[in-house]
Design a protein around this motif. Structure first.
Motif, PDB file in Angstrom:
ATOM      1  N   CYS A 167       0.807  -1.207   0.015  1.00 57.38           N
ATOM      2  CA  CYS A 167      -0.174  -0.059  -0.130  1.00 57.38           C
ATOM      3  C   CYS A 167       0.859   1.274  -0.026  1.00 57.38           C
ATOM      4  O   CYS A 167       0.829   2.251  -0.885  1.00 57.38           O
ATOM      5  CB  CYS A 167      -1.015  -0.029   1.297  1.00 57.38           C
TER       6      CYS A 167
ATOM      7  N   ARG B 265       5.193  10.862   3.539  1.00 57.57           N
ATOM      8  CA  ARG B 265       5.482  10.428   1.991  1.00 57.57           C
ATOM      9  C   ARG B 265       6.032  11.546   1.170  1.00 57.57           C
ATOM     10  O   ARG B 265       7.049  11.106   0.305  1.00 57.57           O
ATOM     11  CB  ARG B 265       4.186   9.926   1.296  1.00 57.57           C
TER      12      ARG B 265
ATOM     13  N   GLU C  54       2.561   6.286  -7.037  1.00 59.24           N
ATOM     14  CA  GLU C  54       1.707   7.082  -7.820  1.00 59.24           C
ATOM     15  C   GLU C  54       1.563   8.740  -7.212  1.00 59.24           C
ATOM     16  O   GLU C  54       0.834   9.509  -7.926  1.00 59.24           O
ATOM     17  CB  GLU C  54       0.241   6.639  -7.494  1.00 59.24           C
ATOM     18  N   ARG C  55       2.533   8.833  -6.567  1.00 60.21           N
ATOM     19  CA  ARG C  55       2.601  10.194  -6.004  1.00 60.21           C
ATOM     20  C   ARG C  55       1.333  10.746  -5.383  1.00 60.21           C
ATOM     21  O   ARG C  55       0.751  12.067  -5.495  1.00 60.21           O
ATOM     22  CB  ARG C  55       3.182  11.216  -6.805  1.00 60.21           C
ATOM     23  N   ILE C  56       0.643   9.870  -4.645  1.00 57.33           N
ATOM     24  CA  ILE C  56      -0.714  10.356  -3.848  1.00 57.33           C
ATOM     25  C   ILE C  56      -0.502  11.422  -2.857  1.00 57.33           C
ATOM     26  O   ILE C  56       0.249  11.181  -1.770  1.00 57.33           O
ATOM     27  CB  ILE C  56      -1.463   9.008  -3.492  1.00 57.33           C
TER      28      ILE C  56
ATOM     29  N   TYR D  63      -1.676   5.935   3.682  1.00 59.52           N
ATOM     30  CA  TYR D  63      -1.345   4.694   2.826  1.00 59.52           C
ATOM     31  C   TYR D  63      -0.431   4.076   3.586  1.00 59.52           C
ATOM     32  O   TYR D  63       0.950   4.645   3.873  1.00 59.52           O
ATOM     33  CB  TYR D  63      -1.049   5.057   1.336  1.00 59.52           C
TER      34      TYR D  63
ATOM     35  N   ALA E 239       1.348   4.223  -3.010  1.00 64.00           N
ATOM     36  CA  ALA E 239       1.132   5.472  -2.880  1.00 64.00           C
ATOM     37  C   ALA E 239       2.303   6.574  -3.132  1.00 64.00           C
ATOM     38  O   ALA E 239       2.276   7.591  -3.874  1.00 64.00           O
ATOM     39  CB  ALA E 239       0.795   5.943  -1.350  1.00 64.00           C
TER      40      ALA E 239
ATOM     41  N   ALA F  98       0.639  11.814   4.390  1.00 61.27           N
ATOM     42  CA  ALA F  98       0.884  12.362   3.305  1.00 61.27           C
ATOM     43  C   ALA F  98       2.295  13.214   3.290  1.00 61.27           C
ATOM     44  O   ALA F  98       3.138  13.283   2.365  1.00 61.27           O
ATOM     45  CB  ALA F  98      -0.111  13.134   2.762  1.00 61.27           C
TER      46      ALA F  98
END
Length: 137
Positions: A79, A101, A86-88, A93, A83, A98
């Motif tokens: 997971c 990440r 996909e550069r969410i 995740y 993330a 965020a």
């Protein structure tokens, strides 16, 4: 695979070390060898649950619920890699917020595939520790 009957209690997973798709009993997935689960969304602890806690503000009490779910999740690494790849830019995740990440992506701009990097790290871990206890990832 022709003529081979499969049980409904088996799932198709990608064997990261062998590079082949294999069938494995659902009951043994948690204690399985170091496979990178390409179908991770089906095994995620959050699958079918309310997603609001994973996208709640940092001050929300729901945030602790989301992080606890990730802590118990058998596919949190997959997971997280998703993330990162996909550069969410939002949500939790793989147990990572965020902003964490985003900072990691800034520190490691050289990483082309987080899935590959983390899968290789997992494979290396299992090479060094060949007999994981049941229930460990």
């Amino acid at each position: 695979m022709h003529g081979t009957k499969r049980s409904i209690h088996q799932v198709l997973i990608f064997g990261r070390i062998t590079g082949k798709m294999i069938f494995q009993d659902r009951d043994t997935l948690d204690s399985a060898p170091p496979f990178w689960d390409r179908l991770w969304r089906h095994r995620a602890a959050c699958a079918g649950r309310d997603t609001r806690p994973f996208f709640s503000p940092d001050t929300s009490p729901l945030l602790k619920e989301a992080l606890g779910t990730c802590l118990r999740c058998p596919v949190s690494t997959e997971c997280l890699a998703f993330a990162l790849d996909e550069r969410i830019p939002y949500g939790i995740y793989g147990g990572a917020r965020a902003n964490w990440r985003r900072a990691l992506l800034i520190r490691r701009p050289d990483v082309k595939s987080w899935s590959d990097l983390l899968a290789n790290a997992r494979a290396e871990h299992y090479r060094k520790n060949p007999h994981p206890r049941s229930g460990q990832r």
